[in-house]
Motif scaffolding. Structure first.
Motif, PDB file in Angstrom:
ATOM      1  N   GLY A  99       7.718  61.774-101.369  1.00  0.00           N
ATOM      2  CA  GLY A  99       7.686  62.788-100.060  1.00  0.00           C
ATOM      3  C   GLY A  99       8.845  63.295 -99.548  1.00  0.00           C
ATOM      4  N   ILE A 100       8.813  64.128 -98.474  1.00  0.00           N
ATOM      5  CA  ILE A 100       9.966  64.746 -97.747  1.00  0.00           C
ATOM      6  C   ILE A 100       9.830  64.684 -96.424  1.00  0.00           C
ATOM      7  CG2 ILE A 100      11.167  66.918 -97.529  1.00  0.00           C
ATOM      8  CD1 ILE A 100       9.966  68.089-100.004  1.00  0.00           C
ATOM      9  N   SER A 101      10.892  64.164 -95.753  1.00  0.00           N
ATOM     10  CA  SER A 101      10.876  64.197 -94.316  1.00  0.00           C
ATOM     11  C   SER A 101      11.512  65.526 -93.866  1.00  0.00           C
ATOM     12  CB  SER A 101      11.823  62.893 -93.901  1.00  0.00           C
ATOM     13  OG  SER A 101      11.062  61.765 -94.049  1.00  0.00           O
ATOM     14  N   LEU A 102      10.897  65.762 -92.822  1.00  0.00           N
ATOM     15  CA  LEU A 102      11.532  67.284 -92.236  1.00  0.00           C
ATOM     16  C   LEU A 102      11.628  67.218 -90.697  1.00  0.00           C
ATOM     17  CD1 LEU A 102      11.340  70.311 -92.731  1.00  0.00           C
ATOM     18  CD2 LEU A 102       9.106  70.428 -92.308  1.00  0.00           C
ATOM     19  N   GLY A 103      12.764  67.729 -89.981  1.00  0.00           N
ATOM     20  CA  GLY A 103      12.867  67.838 -88.723  1.00  0.00           C
ATOM     21  C   GLY A 103      14.353  68.244 -88.444  1.00  0.00           C
ATOM     22  N   TYR A 104      14.725  68.022 -87.310  1.00  0.00           N
ATOM     23  CA  TYR A 104      16.170  68.547 -86.910  1.00  0.00           C
ATOM     24  C   TYR A 104      17.240  67.467 -87.025  1.00  0.00           C
ATOM     25  CZ  TYR A 104      13.739  72.768 -85.207  1.00  0.00           C
ATOM     26  OH  TYR A 104      12.925  73.940 -85.035  1.00  0.00           O
ATOM     27  N   PRO A 105      18.210  67.539 -87.501  1.00  0.00           N
ATOM     28  CA  PRO A 105      19.053  66.418 -87.808  1.00  0.00           C
ATOM     29  C   PRO A 105      19.779  66.162 -86.533  1.00  0.00           C
ATOM     30  CG  PRO A 105      19.606  68.280 -89.253  1.00  0.00           C
ATOM     31  CD  PRO A 105      18.474  68.955 -88.345  1.00  0.00           C
ATOM     32  N   SER A 106      19.970  65.056 -86.523  1.00  0.00           N
ATOM     33  CA  SER A 106      20.814  64.267 -85.249  1.00  0.00           C
ATOM     34  C   SER A 106      22.227  64.307 -85.634  1.00  0.00           C
ATOM     35  CB  SER A 106      20.182  62.661 -84.994  1.00  0.00           C
ATOM     36  OG  SER A 106      20.750  61.827 -85.983  1.00  0.00           O
ATOM     37  N   ASP A 107      23.163  63.796 -84.773  1.00  0.00           N
ATOM     38  CA  ASP A 107      24.469  63.820 -85.092  1.00  0.00           C
ATOM     39  C   ASP A 107      25.005  62.402 -85.406  1.00  0.00           C
ATOM     40  OD1 ASP A 107      24.410  62.544 -82.703  1.00  0.00           O
ATOM     41  OD2 ASP A 107      25.804  64.042 -81.575  1.00  0.00           O
ATOM     42  N   HIS A 108      24.012  61.648 -86.004  1.00  0.00           N
ATOM     43  CA  HIS A 108      24.521  60.430 -86.766  1.00  0.00           C
ATOM     44  C   HIS A 108      25.466  60.528 -87.898  1.00  0.00           C
ATOM     45  CE1 HIS A 108      23.838  56.577 -88.654  1.00  0.00           C
ATOM     46  NE2 HIS A 108      23.305  55.871 -87.289  1.00  0.00           N
ATOM     47  N   PRO A 109      26.327  59.602 -87.894  1.00  0.00           N
ATOM     48  CA  PRO A 109      27.246  59.843 -88.944  1.00  0.00           C
ATOM     49  C   PRO A 109      26.643  60.028 -90.409  1.00  0.00           C
ATOM     50  CG  PRO A 109      27.906  58.125 -87.641  1.00  0.00           C
ATOM     51  CD  PRO A 109      26.791  58.677 -87.315  1.00  0.00           C
ATOM     52  N   ILE A 110      25.614  59.317 -90.661  1.00  0.00           N
ATOM     53  CA  ILE A 110      24.917  59.267 -91.976  1.00  0.00           C
ATOM     54  C   ILE A 110      24.593  60.666 -92.476  1.00  0.00           C
ATOM     55  CG2 ILE A 110      22.482  59.110 -91.135  1.00  0.00           C
ATOM     56  CD1 ILE A 110      21.977  57.045 -93.506  1.00  0.00           C
ATOM     57  N   ASN A 111      24.237  61.468 -91.527  1.00  0.00           N
ATOM     58  CA  ASN A 111      24.061  63.117 -91.979  1.00  0.00           C
ATOM     59  C   ASN A 111      25.534  63.593 -92.203  1.00  0.00           C
ATOM     60  OD1 ASN A 111      21.577  62.566 -91.304  1.00  0.00           O
ATOM     61  ND2 ASN A 111      21.398  63.316 -89.371  1.00  0.00           N
ATOM     62  N   THR A 112      26.526  62.953 -92.274  1.00  0.00           N
ATOM     63  CA  THR A 112      27.609  63.723 -92.831  1.00  0.00           C
ATOM     64  C   THR A 112      27.958  63.058 -94.369  1.00  0.00           C
ATOM     65  OG1 THR A 112      29.183  61.793 -92.282  1.00  0.00           O
ATOM     66  CG2 THR A 112      29.030  63.374 -90.814  1.00  0.00           C
ATOM     67  N   PHE A 113      27.074  62.163 -94.956  1.00  0.00           N
ATOM     68  CA  PHE A 113      27.063  61.781 -96.475  1.00  0.00           C
ATOM     69  C   PHE A 113      27.165  62.701 -97.320  1.00  0.00           C
ATOM     70  CE2 PHE A 113      25.235  59.398 -99.964  1.00  0.00           C
ATOM     71  CZ  PHE A 113      26.383  58.839-100.276  1.00  0.00           C
ATOM     72  N   ASN A 114      28.189  62.901 -98.022  1.00  0.00           N
ATOM     73  CA  ASN A 114      27.963  63.879 -99.426  1.00  0.00           C
ATOM     74  C   ASN A 114      28.543  63.010-100.387  1.00  0.00           C
ATOM     75  OD1 ASN A 114      28.088  65.791-101.146  1.00  0.00           O
ATOM     76  ND2 ASN A 114      29.532  66.979 -99.746  1.00  0.00           N
ATOM     77  N   PRO A 115      27.560  62.747-101.157  1.00  0.00           N
ATOM     78  CA  PRO A 115      27.957  61.885-102.661  1.00  0.00           C
ATOM     79  C   PRO A 115      28.614  62.758-103.665  1.00  0.00           C
ATOM     80  CG  PRO A 115      25.464  62.542-102.681  1.00  0.00           C
ATOM     81  CD  PRO A 115      26.061  63.167-101.210  1.00  0.00           C
ATOM     82  N   GLY A 116      28.711  64.182-103.527  1.00  0.00           N
ATOM     83  CA  GLY A 116      29.374  64.798-104.405  1.00  0.00           C
ATOM     84  C   GLY A 116      28.789  64.939-105.600  1.00  0.00           C
ATOM     85  N   ARG A 117      29.142  65.579-106.644  1.00  0.00           N
ATOM     86  CA  ARG A 117      28.616  65.815-107.913  1.00  0.00           C
ATOM     87  C   ARG A 117      29.856  65.851-109.061  1.00  0.00           C
ATOM     88  NH1 ARG A 117      24.747  65.896-104.819  1.00  0.00           N
ATOM     89  NH2 ARG A 117      23.298  67.512-104.634  1.00  0.00           N
ATOM     90  N   THR A 118      28.984  65.744-110.231  1.00  0.00           N
ATOM     91  CA  THR A 118      29.956  65.785-111.547  1.00  0.00           C
ATOM     92  C   THR A 118      30.219  67.337-111.603  1.00  0.00           C
ATOM     93  OG1 THR A 118      27.960  65.970-112.677  1.00  0.00           O
ATOM     94  CG2 THR A 118      28.763  63.719-112.352  1.00  0.00           C
ATOM     95  N   THR A 119      31.159  67.445-112.389  1.00  0.00           N
ATOM     96  CA  THR A 119      31.323  69.021-112.712  1.00  0.00           C
ATOM     97  C   THR A 119      30.193  69.483-113.634  1.00  0.00           C
ATOM     98  OG1 THR A 119      32.721  68.454-114.503  1.00  0.00           O
ATOM     99  CG2 THR A 119      33.785  68.679-112.735  1.00  0.00           C
ATOM    100  N   PRO A 120      29.809  70.784-113.525  1.00  0.00           N
ATOM    101  CA  PRO A 120      28.838  71.423-114.694  1.00  0.00           C
ATOM    102  C   PRO A 120      29.382  71.061-116.137  1.00  0.00           C
ATOM    103  CG  PRO A 120      29.368  73.088-113.142  1.00  0.00           C
ATOM    104  CD  PRO A 120      30.349  71.761-112.787  1.00  0.00           C
ATOM    105  N   GLN A 121      30.726  70.944-116.426  1.00  0.00           N
ATOM    106  CA  GLN A 121      31.319  70.330-117.691  1.00  0.00           C
ATOM    107  C   GLN A 121      30.648  69.115-118.085  1.00  0.00           C
ATOM    108  OE1 GLN A 121      33.234  71.762-115.387  1.00  0.00           O
ATOM    109  NE2 GLN A 121      33.376  73.932-116.404  1.00  0.00           N
ATOM    110  N   SER A 122      30.135  68.530-117.083  1.00  0.00           N
ATOM    111  CA  SER A 122      29.920  67.044-117.535  1.00  0.00           C
ATOM    112  C   SER A 122      28.486  67.197-117.887  1.00  0.00           C
ATOM    113  CB  SER A 122      30.082  65.907-116.374  1.00  0.00           C
ATOM    114  OG  SER A 122      29.153  66.354-115.398  1.00  0.00           O
ATOM    115  N   TRP A 123      27.703  68.029-117.887  1.00  0.00           N
ATOM    116  CA  TRP A 123      26.029  68.090-118.284  1.00  0.00           C
ATOM    117  C   TRP A 123      25.986  69.354-119.058  1.00  0.00           C
ATOM    118  CZ3 TRP A 123      24.551  72.335-115.777  1.00  0.00           C
ATOM    119  CH2 TRP A 123      24.938  72.702-114.664  1.00  0.00           C
ATOM    120  N   THR A 124      26.939  70.167-119.435  1.00  0.00           N
ATOM    121  CA  THR A 124      26.717  71.192-120.509  1.00  0.00           C
ATOM    122  C   THR A 124      27.084  70.758-121.731  1.00  0.00           C
ATOM    123  OG1 THR A 124      28.776  72.237-119.816  1.00  0.00           O
ATOM    124  CG2 THR A 124      27.020  73.376-119.018  1.00  0.00           C
ATOM    125  N   LEU A 125      26.110  71.008-122.702  1.00  0.00           N
ATOM    126  CA  LEU A 125      26.306  70.316-123.953  1.00  0.00           C
ATOM    127  C   LEU A 125      27.032  71.027-125.000  1.00  0.00           C
ATOM    128  CD1 LEU A 125      22.522  69.513-124.434  1.00  0.00           C
ATOM    129  CD2 LEU A 125      24.133  67.859-123.941  1.00  0.00           C
TER     130      LEU A 125
END
Ligand SMILES: Cc1cc2nc3c(=O)[nH]c(=O)nc-3n(C[C@H](O)[C@H](O)[C@H](O)COP(=O)(O)O)c2cc1C
Length: 245
Positions: free
Chosen positions: A216-242
């Motif tokens: 599913g996908i929830s869709l709407g206008y974001p509130s200013d709740h702190p949860i919406n600042t969550f950014n889990p980051g990413r690995t670098t492209p070097q970590s998944w290029t073979l």
């Protein structure tokens, strides 16, 4: 076919999209929803088959689905707390057992666990939810089935005949939709959790039997709740290029 978007604008759009997990109740205007669906319709697919179907739930249908899904979630949690007797009760309650077309609560492969755990821990830390605070974790999990307060929930079904490739197409479709929403100031959260129970969605919409509920996908206008600042980051492209052999 000339590209009309500056690369830096495209990068800014893609890199600033985050999953939104708290929404304002403000409805999505029909013309905005149409524009987003129209953008998603431009997504490429296997032989242009577009092997997905989407149930768009707003208003009364959305509210009915929230009731049906949260009540199933509550029954499931109560069963877990109730030990073997609770589980027996759950088995005897019509519709309470997960009836999704695909198994959502997968055992994570060991090599993917570190990233999954880090993401979960970081989210709970942001919300000041302790590792042992089962009740608060449950409450947060339950928000999935309230669509995080979003006024619109989309349920994505894929054609079973194309196997993995329809899921691939649905993924491309979903990302196109989420980026279009983001470009228009709306937020989205893709949710595997919303595929836990298919029964209530099939009851509410005319879904052909060969289309299976993927997410599913929830869709709407974001509130200013702190949860919406969550950014889990990413690995670098070097970590998944073979590396080459
Ligand atoms: C297919 C899919 C299923 C997901 N399921 C859930 C979900 O059930 N609940 C949730 O809160 N987030 C869910 N997410 C969001 C991911 O946790 C999120 O995309 C990831 O942590 C990266 O964060 P970002 O989207 O903010 O960049 C899902 C994302 C995808 C693509």
């Amino acid at each position: 076919m000339a590209a009309r978007t500056a690369p830096e604008d495209f990068s800014a759009l893609v890199q600033s999209r985050r999953s939104v997990r708290d929404f304002l109740p403000t409805p999505v205007p029909p013309e905005v929803l149409d524009a987003i669906l129209s953008d998603a319709n431009a997504a490429p697919s296997w032989s242009n088959t577009q092997p997905y179907r989407v149930a768009v739930a707003s208003g009364a249908i959305r509210d009915r689905l929230q009731s049906a899904l949260t009540s199933r979630f509550d029954q499931g949690m109560a069963a877990q707390r109730g030990g073997w007797l609770g589980k027996l009760k759950l088995l005897a309650t019509p519709g309470a057992m997960p009836d999704g077309d695909y198994k959502v609560n997968l055992e994570y492969p060991e090599d993917l666990q570190p990233q999954r755990r880090a993401t979960g821990h970081a989210l709970y830390e942001l919300l000041h939810i302790g590792r042992k605070d089962q009740a608060a974790r449950e409450q947060q999990m339950r928000r999935n089935f309230e669509f995080f307060g979003a006024p619109t929930a989309l349920f994505i079904f894929v054609h079973s005949g194309l196997k993995e490739f329809s899921a691939l197409d649905a993924g491309i479709f979903a990302q196109t939709l989420m980026l279009s929403a983001h470009a228009r100031g709306l937020g989205t959260c893709a949710q595997g959790a919303l595929a836990t129970w298919a029964g209530p969605v099939r009851e509410a919409f005319a879904v052909p039997s060969h289309y299976k509920l993927l997410c599913g996908i929830s869709l709407g206008y974001p509130s200013d709740h702190p949860i919406n600042t969550f950014n889990p980051g990413r690995t670098t492209p070097q970590s998944w290029t073979l590396p080459a052999r």
